[in-house]
Design a protein around this motif. Structure first.
Motif: not given
Length: 98
Positions: A24-25, A59-61
């Protein structure tokens, strides 16, 4: 030439390793952690995505990345280890057997 002037891994390998450890970086985080520009991080992630070594998921924004660990090294000849096997060694895990 001293070891301070060169690195064992390319920036592409370092970015791939960072993403494997932190899916998720953000590009900003990748760049800061590796001492490269955000533009370079973007370019490398684009290269890795285009070559199929990582898949980008929204993942969203934000983006999350998934390393395609089953793929062979890009310069392998014959039966070489998969990307996941090499990453596991660098991260300090036991490589998965296929």
């Amino acid at each position: 030439m001293s070891a301070e002037n060169w690195g064992f891994l390319t920036n592409h390998a370092r970015v791939l390793l960072h993403i494997a450890q932190n899916p998720g970086a953000r590009l900003r985080d990748i760049a800061a952690s590796l001492g490269i520009t955000e533009r370079s991080a973007y370019s490398i992630v684009t290269d890795l995505t285009g070559a199929g070594y990582i898949v980008k998921h929204k993942d969203g924004r934000r983006n999350r990345y998934q390393v395609q660990t089953h793929l062979p090294l890009p310069d392998s000849v014959g039966r070489e280890p998969a990307i996941g096997d090499v990453l596991a060694v660098l991260i300090g895990e036991t490589p998965a057997t296929t």
